[in-house]
Enzyme design. Structure first.
Site, mmCIF file in Angstrom:
data_model
loop_
_atom_site.group_PDB
_atom_site.id
_atom_site.type_symbol
_atom_site.label_atom_id
_atom_site.label_comp_id
_atom_site.label_asym_id
_atom_site.label_seq_id
_atom_site.Cartn_x
_atom_site.Cartn_y
_atom_site.Cartn_z
ATOM 1 N N PHE A 14 0.827 -1.210 0.000
ATOM 2 C CA PHE A 14 0.000 0.000 0.000
ATOM 3 C C PHE A 14 0.862 1.262 0.000
ATOM 4 O O PHE A 14 0.552 2.253 0.645
ATOM 5 C CB PHE A 14 -0.922 -0.004 1.222
ATOM 6 C CG PHE A 14 -1.699 -1.287 1.370
ATOM 7 C CD1 PHE A 14 -2.885 -1.473 0.678
ATOM 8 C CD2 PHE A 14 -1.219 -2.315 2.170
ATOM 9 C CE1 PHE A 14 -3.595 -2.652 0.793
ATOM 10 C CE2 PHE A 14 -1.929 -3.504 2.288
ATOM 11 C CZ PHE A 14 -3.109 -3.680 1.602
ATOM 12 N N SER A 46 7.785 -1.811 1.353
ATOM 13 C CA SER A 46 8.613 -0.732 1.910
ATOM 14 C C SER A 46 10.013 -1.237 2.241
ATOM 15 O O SER A 46 10.989 -0.479 2.145
ATOM 16 C CB SER A 46 7.957 -0.109 3.145
ATOM 17 O OG SER A 46 7.573 -1.111 4.065
ATOM 18 N N ASP A 65 7.064 -7.904 12.024
ATOM 19 C CA ASP A 65 5.658 -8.214 11.718
ATOM 20 C C ASP A 65 5.350 -9.587 12.316
ATOM 21 O O ASP A 65 6.211 -10.463 12.313
ATOM 22 C CB ASP A 65 5.453 -8.253 10.193
ATOM 23 C CG ASP A 65 4.010 -8.011 9.781
ATOM 24 O OD1 ASP A 65 3.120 -8.691 10.322
ATOM 25 O OD2 ASP A 65 3.778 -7.136 8.932
ATOM 26 N N GLY A 69 -1.318 -10.883 9.475
ATOM 27 C CA GLY A 69 -2.267 -9.902 8.927
ATOM 28 C C GLY A 69 -2.868 -9.013 9.991
ATOM 29 O O GLY A 69 -3.009 -9.415 11.147
ATOM 30 N N ASP A 135 4.254 1.532 10.596
ATOM 31 C CA ASP A 135 3.247 1.193 9.575
ATOM 32 C C ASP A 135 2.646 -0.184 9.881
ATOM 33 O O ASP A 135 2.399 -0.981 8.990
ATOM 34 C CB ASP A 135 3.915 1.198 8.185
ATOM 35 C CG ASP A 135 2.906 1.119 7.056
ATOM 36 O OD1 ASP A 135 1.751 1.560 7.235
ATOM 37 O OD2 ASP A 135 3.276 0.600 5.984
ATOM 38 N N HIS A 138 -3.120 -0.372 12.454
ATOM 39 C CA HIS A 138 -3.594 1.006 12.490
ATOM 40 C C HIS A 138 -4.675 1.222 13.542
ATOM 41 O O HIS A 138 -5.345 2.240 13.540
ATOM 42 C CB HIS A 138 -4.098 1.425 11.114
ATOM 43 C CG HIS A 138 -2.982 1.638 10.108
ATOM 44 N ND1 HIS A 138 -1.740 1.065 10.262
ATOM 45 C CD2 HIS A 138 -2.918 2.354 8.964
ATOM 46 C CE1 HIS A 138 -0.964 1.419 9.238
ATOM 47 N NE2 HIS A 138 -1.659 2.204 8.438
ATOM 48 N N HIS A 163 3.415 6.170 8.412
ATOM 49 C CA HIS A 163 2.660 6.050 7.162
ATOM 50 C C HIS A 163 1.167 6.237 7.452
ATOM 51 O O HIS A 163 0.720 6.060 8.572
ATOM 52 C CB HIS A 163 2.876 4.667 6.526
ATOM 53 C CG HIS A 163 2.457 4.612 5.086
ATOM 54 N ND1 HIS A 163 1.865 3.504 4.522
ATOM 55 C CD2 HIS A 163 2.551 5.550 4.097
ATOM 56 C CE1 HIS A 163 1.627 3.762 3.233
ATOM 57 N NE2 HIS A 163 2.025 4.987 2.952
#
Ligand code: MG
Length: 208
Positions: A14, A46, A65, A69, A135, A138, A163
């Site tokens: 994204f 990124s 990460d 997801g 990032d 969110h 971001h």
């Protein structure tokens, strides 16, 4: 910058080209000082830009990460992508594509994946950083945790980059913007003008 956008366009993510180029330029400057770190690897888009910049300076990018997801990427949600579903477990798994991206762009010695939740890893972290790119999730609490737990590791002259900063709520979710505003209000950073949805802050030199 020796990255072909034609090759990048097949990588899921994204991040647009101008934001990607800006990240690269910031990381080229920052990674001369110390390692860089991103929270939210997804499929590595990124990481291509941050990692290539690090590689040029013989530095590394740590890329965090859990690879299962975010909330909105789960089955039935807005950003669900069936390509990312592990058929065996029925769960999202972005690690396979992340590793493919890192291999395809020859970044195996420059991008170091760290698999887990950022707030858990952050509690054990003790290495100064020249750039943190936030990032990940969110959700407000998650962005706030990432900000509060990680930013103490940014060196003077290093960068804190967010971001998905959208001052206008009709453009996107407000959680990163609300946390970005806290960082601005801290007066610990020189604030650069918003660049598309990138919020770029540079850590001030310590007072002598
Ligand atoms: Mg993002």
């Amino acid at each position: 910058m020796k990255i072909s956008f034609a090759n990048v366009s097949s990588v899921k993510g994204f991040l647009d080209e101008e934001e990607a180029t800006r990240l690269y330029r910031i990381a080229i400057e920052a990674s001369k000082l110390a390692p860089c770190l991103e929270i939210g690897s997804y499929c590595g888009k990124s990481a291509i830009f941050l990692g290539t910049a690090c590689k040029e300076n013989n530095a590394v990018l740590f890329s965090i990460d859990h690879h299962t997801g975010s909330e909105e990427q789960q089955p039935g949600q807005e950003y669900f992508d069936p390509d990312l579903l592990d058929q065996e477990t029925g769960k999202i798994d972005t690690l396979r594509l992340f590793r493919k991206t890192i291999a395809d762009f020859d970044l195996g010695d420059s991008v170091i994946p760290i698999i887990g939740r950022s707030e858990i890893i952050g509690r054990a972290w003790n290495t100064p950083l020249s750039l943190i790119f936030i990032d990940g999730s969110h959700a407000y609490e998650s962005v706030l945790n990432d900000y509060q737990i990680w930013t103490k590791h940014i060196l003077s002259g290093g960068y804190l980059v967010f971001h998905d900063i959208f001052p206008d709520p009709s453009d996107g979710g407000q959680a990163p913007y609300l946390v970005y505003q806290k960082a601005v209000a801290s007066e610990l950073y020189d604030v650069q003008p918003l660049f598309k949805s990138l919020g770029v802050l540079k850590r001030k030199e310590k007072m002598k």
